[in-house]
Design an enzyme around this catalytic site. Sequence first.
Site, mmCIF file in Angstrom:
data_model
loop_
_atom_site.group_PDB
_atom_site.id
_atom_site.type_symbol
_atom_site.label_atom_id
_atom_site.label_comp_id
_atom_site.label_asym_id
_atom_site.label_seq_id
_atom_site.Cartn_x
_atom_site.Cartn_y
_atom_site.Cartn_z
ATOM 1 N N SER A 265 0.825 -1.204 0.000
ATOM 2 C CA SER A 265 0.000 0.000 0.000
ATOM 3 C C SER A 265 0.862 1.259 0.000
ATOM 4 O O SER A 265 2.055 1.204 0.243
ATOM 5 C CB SER A 265 -0.889 0.009 1.244
ATOM 6 O OG SER A 265 -0.071 0.270 2.380
ATOM 7 N N LYS A 266 0.183 2.368 -0.250
ATOM 8 C CA LYS A 266 0.823 3.680 -0.207
ATOM 9 C C LYS A 266 1.511 3.889 1.127
ATOM 10 O O LYS A 266 2.560 4.508 1.212
ATOM 11 C CB LYS A 266 -0.271 4.752 -0.284
ATOM 12 C CG LYS A 266 -0.517 5.339 -1.626
ATOM 13 C CD LYS A 266 -1.392 6.568 -1.422
ATOM 14 C CE LYS A 266 -2.354 6.726 -2.568
ATOM 15 N NZ LYS A 266 -3.269 7.851 -2.420
ATOM 16 N N ARG A 267 0.844 3.399 2.177
ATOM 17 C CA ARG A 267 1.392 3.595 3.520
ATOM 18 C C ARG A 267 2.751 2.899 3.675
ATOM 19 O O ARG A 267 3.654 3.424 4.293
ATOM 20 C CB ARG A 267 0.406 3.107 4.577
ATOM 21 C CG ARG A 267 0.310 4.073 5.732
ATOM 22 C CD ARG A 267 -0.841 3.769 6.670
ATOM 23 N NE ARG A 267 -2.104 3.603 5.981
ATOM 24 C CZ ARG A 267 -2.908 2.532 6.118
ATOM 25 N NH1 ARG A 267 -2.549 1.552 6.922
ATOM 26 N NH2 ARG A 267 -4.051 2.458 5.485
ATOM 27 N N ALA A 269 4.889 2.428 1.387
ATOM 28 C CA ALA A 269 5.876 3.223 0.656
ATOM 29 C C ALA A 269 6.299 4.412 1.504
ATOM 30 O O ALA A 269 7.494 4.693 1.664
ATOM 31 C CB ALA A 269 5.278 3.690 -0.659
ATOM 32 N N ALA A 270 5.315 5.093 2.086
ATOM 33 C CA ALA A 270 5.626 6.282 2.880
ATOM 34 C C ALA A 270 6.465 5.891 4.094
ATOM 35 O O ALA A 270 7.460 6.538 4.425
ATOM 36 C CB ALA A 270 4.330 6.956 3.305
#
Length: 513
Positions: A265-267, A269-270
Amino acid sequence: MSNEVRVRFAPSPTGVLHIGGVRTALYNYLFAKKHGGKFILRIEDTDQSRFVEGAEKYIKDSLAWCGIEIDEGTDQGGDYAPYKQSERKNLYAKYAQQMIDEGTAYYAFDTAEELDEMRETLKAAKANSLNYNSITRNTMKNSLTLPAEEVQKRLDSGEPYVIRIKVPAKEDIRLNDMIRGWVNVHTSTMDDKVLMKSDGMPTYHLANVVDDYLMKITHVIRGEEWLPSAPLHVLLYRYLGWGKDMPKFAHLPLLLKPDGNGKLSKRDAAKNGFPIFPMEWKVTEEDASLKGFKEEGYLSQAFVNFLALLGWNPGTENEIFSLNELVEAFTIERISKAGAKFDIDKAIWFNQQYIRKMQPSDLATLLSNQTKAASISCDDSKALAIAELLQERIDFIPDLLSKGQYFFSAPTEYVDKVIRKKWKGEAKAVFSTFVGKIAHQKLKAEDFQTTLEQSAAENDTKVGMVMQILRVAITGEAGGPDLMKIMEVLGTNEVTDRIKKATNAFDQATNNE
Ligand code: GLU
């Protein structure tokens, strides 16, 4: 149907294109090219409420960056244009009407409140399914339960309605997925999905199936998240009388978090600071920090190679494949059923490999672009020399400038540990002899080497004793590429200045004046 393979990538322009979407596009492209077929880009924008400005361009730019060429699409045109669903709007209603006429779809007039009420009732009754389906539809306001005249009256009065598919009550829907084999779904687990919304737009399901049929799509290759929709699509093909022209399905495995626990998920990656988008996406505030592989310094060929192996394997030890080689090697049979773990170290490894394979002159051009952008002067021959020296040592393209900092300015800080250990009287003496000998000459790496050897010998020591401290004086760092070559790039004047400056700094650091 002709035998030509026709596949499509059918993204919805609802935001940034996730790496999983790029992989779907890539596999479609590889499959099409392998079979001499066509790769089609279809923009599925029927859900106007989720439309995001800039998303379509981002999709196209991302595919272009990867080298994925589109045969038919919104910009290329083609025999089945238009390729954007909002421009095909008028086409879908007639298929919904055909289904109504044949009794495989029906009008439903239920309001949002009535639908909520139904779900509440089902919840209270602890029903397995909370949906509009072959059982609940009998209790709702639709053309199956209302008398024909009343249905007509409601339609004539302009009352909002949707059109739903009538899923048969007790049947097994079977489909043979190219990756997963036979998938059986009992219709008791399916709901009567909406085909036409009250705003007159088709839903994804209807538009997707109609377009795949009209565009003569032969293989539907898409993410696993669409597998639950596949039985409904099979049913739509059958209801519309297109069963024998149904494309083959291949549902790709999920991309998983690095530890394999759940969907990437994007999370993730962040949190881990790695990119999961092909390119930077700066359209919304919330997304401002989403990194792209491109801007992080990945070469597109490395990114594509990395992506191809996330869920597919060539069946050999070889891991390095150009796009054309991937086309040659690609087969759907070698796509795994299991999810593929996202491993950023592997992406970095691929990037290193591709940087090493580059022509130094191409790398030099990239460096020149960076120096120009940073207003640093660097002529072509200097850029080439630096590219050659750093090629084996960098992971990313921007490292040329950051790791090669000392080629452009004298160090302002020096590795302290080396100074304490190596700044001895003899080193200082060698520095001074060396500076005296090289002054105002144009020297090659070999000349620097010989001069350094002579300077060491004259001071009764060996080059090995002063090499590291000299490196620190010139670059500020304890390790790096061939020092003699670095000095050749810098030239004797700069080398002389740096040695003098370092001598003072080292003396101060060690109070050894
Ligand atoms: N529009 C769908 C998406 O956004 C397409 C799914 C499919 O390929 O059928 O992914």
